[in-house]
Design an enzyme around this catalytic site. Structure first.
Site, PDB file in Angstrom:
ATOM      1  N   MET A 181      25.457  39.860  23.037  1.00  0.00           N
ATOM      2  CA  MET A 181      25.190  38.825  23.881  1.00  0.00           C
ATOM      3  C   MET A 181      23.926  38.707  24.583  1.00  0.00           C
ATOM      4  O   MET A 181      23.588  39.419  25.313  1.00  0.00           O
ATOM      5  CB  MET A 181      26.101  38.911  25.251  1.00  0.00           C
ATOM      6  CG  MET A 181      26.012  37.760  26.333  1.00  0.00           C
ATOM      7  SD  MET A 181      26.549  36.082  25.517  1.00  0.00           S
ATOM      8  CE  MET A 181      25.814  35.141  26.906  1.00  0.00           C
ATOM      9  N   GLU A 226      22.125  25.181  11.128  1.00  0.00           N
ATOM     10  CA  GLU A 226      22.330  24.756  12.305  1.00  0.00           C
ATOM     11  C   GLU A 226      21.233  24.939  13.324  1.00  0.00           C
ATOM     12  O   GLU A 226      21.120  24.785  14.599  1.00  0.00           O
ATOM     13  CB  GLU A 226      23.433  24.974  12.868  1.00  0.00           C
ATOM     14  CG  GLU A 226      24.766  24.545  12.457  1.00  0.00           C
ATOM     15  CD  GLU A 226      24.941  24.629  10.983  1.00  0.00           C
ATOM     16  OE1 GLU A 226      25.343  23.837  10.230  1.00  0.00           O
ATOM     17  OE2 GLU A 226      25.118  25.881  10.480  1.00  0.00           O
ATOM     18  N   ASP A 277      28.295  17.879   8.294  1.00  0.00           N
ATOM     19  CA  ASP A 277      28.075  19.149   7.977  1.00  0.00           C
ATOM     20  C   ASP A 277      28.886  19.471   6.679  1.00  0.00           C
ATOM     21  O   ASP A 277      29.698  20.490   6.613  1.00  0.00           O
ATOM     22  CB  ASP A 277      28.596  20.068   9.147  1.00  0.00           C
ATOM     23  CG  ASP A 277      28.489  21.553   8.937  1.00  0.00           C
ATOM     24  OD1 ASP A 277      27.579  21.888   8.188  1.00  0.00           O
ATOM     25  OD2 ASP A 277      29.175  22.398   9.358  1.00  0.00           O
TER      26      ASP A 277
END
Length: 710
Positions: free
Chosen positions: A655, A184, A305
């Site tokens: 993050m 992806e 997918d």
């Protein structure tokens, strides 16, 4: 008989002869699927359908990482070897559970931005006195099996690429085989082989063609280039080899599955009706040289997918009245395939789940008859497909019993909306690169829509008869992504559930014979081994993975979404117990008032769904593993929100900063979108929970016969 364990080879560890003869070594589990053929069948019978009810907990070990656990342990010479989330490895005394050593590759947490489906690892390989593990940071590491010390460490993924390793390495003829994940994220798939002693690369097989202005790395890629259009190589192509690798000594071939084409939307990769080889395919290569032998593409021009990375089983079965060496495969697309193992000839393909993207397969070639409405980039209309991207069967391993002739498939039913992005779509620096309008694919704050989505997301255990092309029996579950399976000669099938139980069924009839509450959802597949005359059954538990990361509200379909990561080992007559589970906390939504504009929400929704939902959940509803941003204290503090999302002050916690993708204004729009969503859901609090189980809902463990999942 319970079976016995063989001793180590003269070289001091597992060698080629032991791996080839692994089926005769009844007591040990020497590779990911136990044997080269990946059948996940054990001939042990000490635990069987007459006494499995006496199975009890012998010992358990807490893991030091609370992420999804997907690995199958290996057992050799009385020791268990298992990888955990974040690519850590541990060795235990297989009888007592004593920790012998532990290895931590110290994967940088910011790598998580390049992982679709949690910081998981599916297992290790053992050979010549070493334990091999692939890490999330793209390294292949050889460890001393006695001490856990690093013997060698090789970077296998291209430097600077968004490729990671989640799959288990395989050993074939002195080489360590490994691929990578990341279809992806603008990547070019491959399978590579490394010398087991030195770590030097022996060969690398690319699954999609590269820049055609440069020489192709093989005639197979020159042929594949004719099935692509536009400047596909600039967007990677996909086709990563993130899981299945099977070796068959009978044919001397290595088989592996490839992932989706990238981007998902064919229009965004420049496709004009080409098949995009060798994505969504099974490929066979020569293990000595890595040279192409044959391929079979299960989903040409994949736009949904439908990875073909699911486990590939090699077996000799009776086909048209004669024994035939075949491959059996149940990929995401919902069809169960049988291929000739030597040539790749299509023999059979029957749906094992609800399939709406195709009406069936050509009986001669196996090519799918695609539903025109499923080509969303051509119709310009949204498409809700079945299966969806989670797949009718994903990575959770199936097993095959030569005694019953059945394949035991952990199946899913979960629809997926698809909506093509605008024609001027361009890839970004970080996050998913799908070519879809993700903002229009989120689950709305509508009780009826949510109830319908919850009701339609289920799972099952299917005992599939490959000869008849239909299920022999089925067990229905409340939700999808239940654990992998293990079949044994004791007429047993073991499986962990997303609802938090470890179960044993009779392999011939699907009767529930035993269950044990494990306090957390199960993804991994169990294994079994024997020491002396005692048989053990082991499983790694800990909820996470794709279903607990991105589906949002749907993640709770099976029940608790908490992670309690442990290795559990059972034997007959054991009386062990688990510590009391911590109480589940419930948080009340208390967001700041929405003060933004609808234009901000529209823009923020597009960016959130495409990039943020991968970790924080569809429509800003987290699955339970990662923070739910609707509860974030930063929602009320736009400066703190910018520091986190733009500047990356929390990158050491996974993050990373998104300044490469988004402007400060766009990041503020994401905040406004989350505030809007939080207020919408707060307004729904106190009402009847959508999708609550009723008497009409199939209860976990109910059995039926004759119908596939769905």
């Amino acid at each position: 008989m319970s079976g016995t364990s063989t001793t180590a080879s003269a070289s001091g560890g597992v060698d080629d002869a032991m791996l080839v003869a692994a089926d005769a070594n009844q007591g040990e589990w020497l590779s990911y699927g136990r044997t080269y053929d990946e059948q996940r069948f054990s001939p042990l019978t000490a635990v069987n359908d007459t006494n499995v009810g006496q199975l009890g907990l012998a010992w358990s070990a807490d893991m030091d990482t609370a992420r999804g656990q997907e690995a199958t342990p290996l057992m050799h010479d009385g020791k268990l070897y298992v990888s955990t989330a974040w690519s850590m490895v541990k060795a235990y005394d297989a009888t007592t559970g004593k920790l012998l050593w532990s290895y931590d590759p110290k994967v940088p947490r910011e790598v998580l931005v390049n992982v679709c489906c949690d910081a998981v690892n599916r297992g290790v390989a053992i050979y010549d006195g070493k334990i091999y593990v692939g890490t999330l940071a793209g390294h292949l590491v050889a460890l001393d099996a006695k001490t856990g010390a690093v013997v060698w460490d090789k970077k296998t993924t291209p430097e600077g690429s968004p490729m990671v390793i989640t799959g288990a390495p395989r050993i074939v003829k002195g080489k360590v085989l490994i691929g990578s994940a990341g279809a992806e994220y603008i990547t070019r798939g491959y399978l590579a082989a490394y010398d087991a002693k030195t770590g030097n690369e022996a060969w690398r097989f690319y699954t999609v063609p590269g820049d055609p202005s440069k020489p192709f790395e093989g005639k197979h890629l020159e042929a594949a280039a004719k099935t692509w259009a536009g400047e596909w190589w600039k967007r990677g192509g996909g086709g990563t080899v993130w899981d299945s690798i099977t070796y068959d000594p009978t044919t001397n071939l290595v088989y592996f599955g490839t992932a989706n084409a990238e981007p998902w939307n064919p229009a965004a990769r420049g496709s004009e009706g080409g098949d995009s080889l060798y994505t969504a395919s099974i490929v066979a290569v020569n293990p000595d040289t890595g040279e192409y032998v044959w391929h079979y593409q299960e989903t040409p021009e994949d736009r949904w997918d439908f990875d073909s990375n699911q486990q590939i089983i090699a077996a000799t079965i009776q086909w048209n009245g004669a024994p035939r060496r075949v491959l059996m495969h149940a990929p995401k697309n919902g069809f169960f395939y049988i291929l000739d193992a030597k040539t790749g000839q299509f023999l059979s393909g029957k749906p094992f789940a609800v399939v709406t993207w195709a009406s069936g397969l050509d009986p001669v070639t196996g090519r799918p008859n695609v539903n025109p409405a499923a080509k969303y980039e051509q119709t310009g209309k949204p498409w809700i497909g079945m299966p969806g991207a989670i797949g009718a069967h994903s990575w959770t391993p199936m097993s095959y019993s030569p005694k019953t002739g059945l394949v035991y498939i952990p199946a899913n039913q979960a629809a997926q909306p698809y909506n093509a992005a605008a024609k001027d779509w361009k890839p970004s620096k970080l996050g998913f690169q799908l070519g879809l309008d993700s903002a229009k694919m989120g689950l709305p704050a509508d009780p009826a829509a949510r109830a319908a989505a919850l009701a339609g997301s289920t799972g099952s255990l299917i005992a599939w008869d490959p000869i008849a092309g239909k299920p022999r029996w089925t067990v229905q579950y409340a939700g999808p992504t239940n654990g992998g399976t293990l079949a044994t000669a004791g007429n047993l099938v073991f499986q962990g559930t997303a609802g938090g139980e470890f179960r044993a069924y009779s392999a011939d009839a699907g009767k529930l014979l035993w269950k044990f509450p494990v306090q957390t959802g199960v993804l991994a597949a169990p294994m079994t081994y024997a020491i002396g005359n005692e048989q053990y059954v082991a499983i790694l538990v800990g909820w996470g993975g794709v279903w607990d990361v991105s589906p949002g509200l749907l993640a709770s379909k099976s029940g608790s979404t908490r992670n309690i990561s442990r290795l559990l080992v059972f034997k007959l007559g054991a009386k062990g117990t688990l510590p009391a589970a911590p109480p589940e906390s419930q948080r009340v939504l208390d967001p700041p008032p929405f003060t933004g504009t609808e234009a901000q929400v529209s823009d923020g929704a597009m960016h959130y769904q495409n990039s943020c939902s991968v970790c924080h959940g569809d429509s800003a509803v987290a699955g339970g593993l990662n923070p739910d941003l609707r509860h974030s204290a930063a929602l009320s503090n736009p400066q703190l929100w910018q520091q986190i999302v733009h500047d990356g002050v929390l990158k050491d916690m996974g993050m990373v900063g998104w300044a490469a993708n988004f402007s400060s204004e766009q990041i503020e729009n994401i905040r406004q979108y989350v505030i809007k969503r939080a207020n919408e859901d707060k307004a729904l609090e106190g009402k009847a929970a959508p999708g609550a189980v009723t008497s009409a809902t199939p209860k976990p463990g109910a059995t039926s016969s004759g119908k596939p999942a769905g």
